[in-house]
Design a protein around this motif. Structure first.
Motif: not given
Length: 120
Positions: A95-99, A101-108
């Motif tokens: 359940s933690l993985w989508p968040q 991944q979203a944080d990685r995309v936002i940083r990029e």
């Protein structure tokens, strides 16, 4: 057109930026696994991790009891309980993985915005 590695691009970007922009870029770099559990809702992530660990340990305990049981009823009770607890532990972790991944995309995206701003 030449292709450059990500490290080379990062070095070029850092060289072209001011000190303030470099600080912003440093904050958009990839974080370690446990460093990602910060921010406003970081406590929720830590609670999920603690619950996940408790479920996993309870599942392992049930699995040990399952393999040590000689009565058929105990085998069924510990087997089903252990399997359910281990699956719940896995679901909590996933359940933690989508968040993350979203944080990685936002940083990029922030990194790309900074790159575009430096070229204007």
């Amino acid at each position: 057109m030449t292709t450059k590695s990500t490290d080379e691009m990062d070095k070029l970007i850092a060289a072209a930026l001011s000190a303030q922009d470099r600080d912003i870029l440093h904050n958009t770099e990839e974080l370690g696994y446990f460093q990602q559990f910060g921010g406003k809702l970081g406590w929720v992530t830590w609670v999920i991790m603690l619950i996940q660990i408790a479920l996993f340990l309870a599942g392992v305990w049930c699995a040990v009891q399952f393999f040590g049981a000689s009565d058929l009823l105990l085998v069924v009770k510990y087997g089903i309980s252990g399997a359910v607890l281990l699956l719940m532990s896995l679901i909590m972790k996933m359940s933690l993985w989508p968040q993350m991944q979203a944080d990685r995309v936002i940083r990029e995206v922030k990194r790309l915005q900074l790159l575009l701003a430096s070229h204007q």
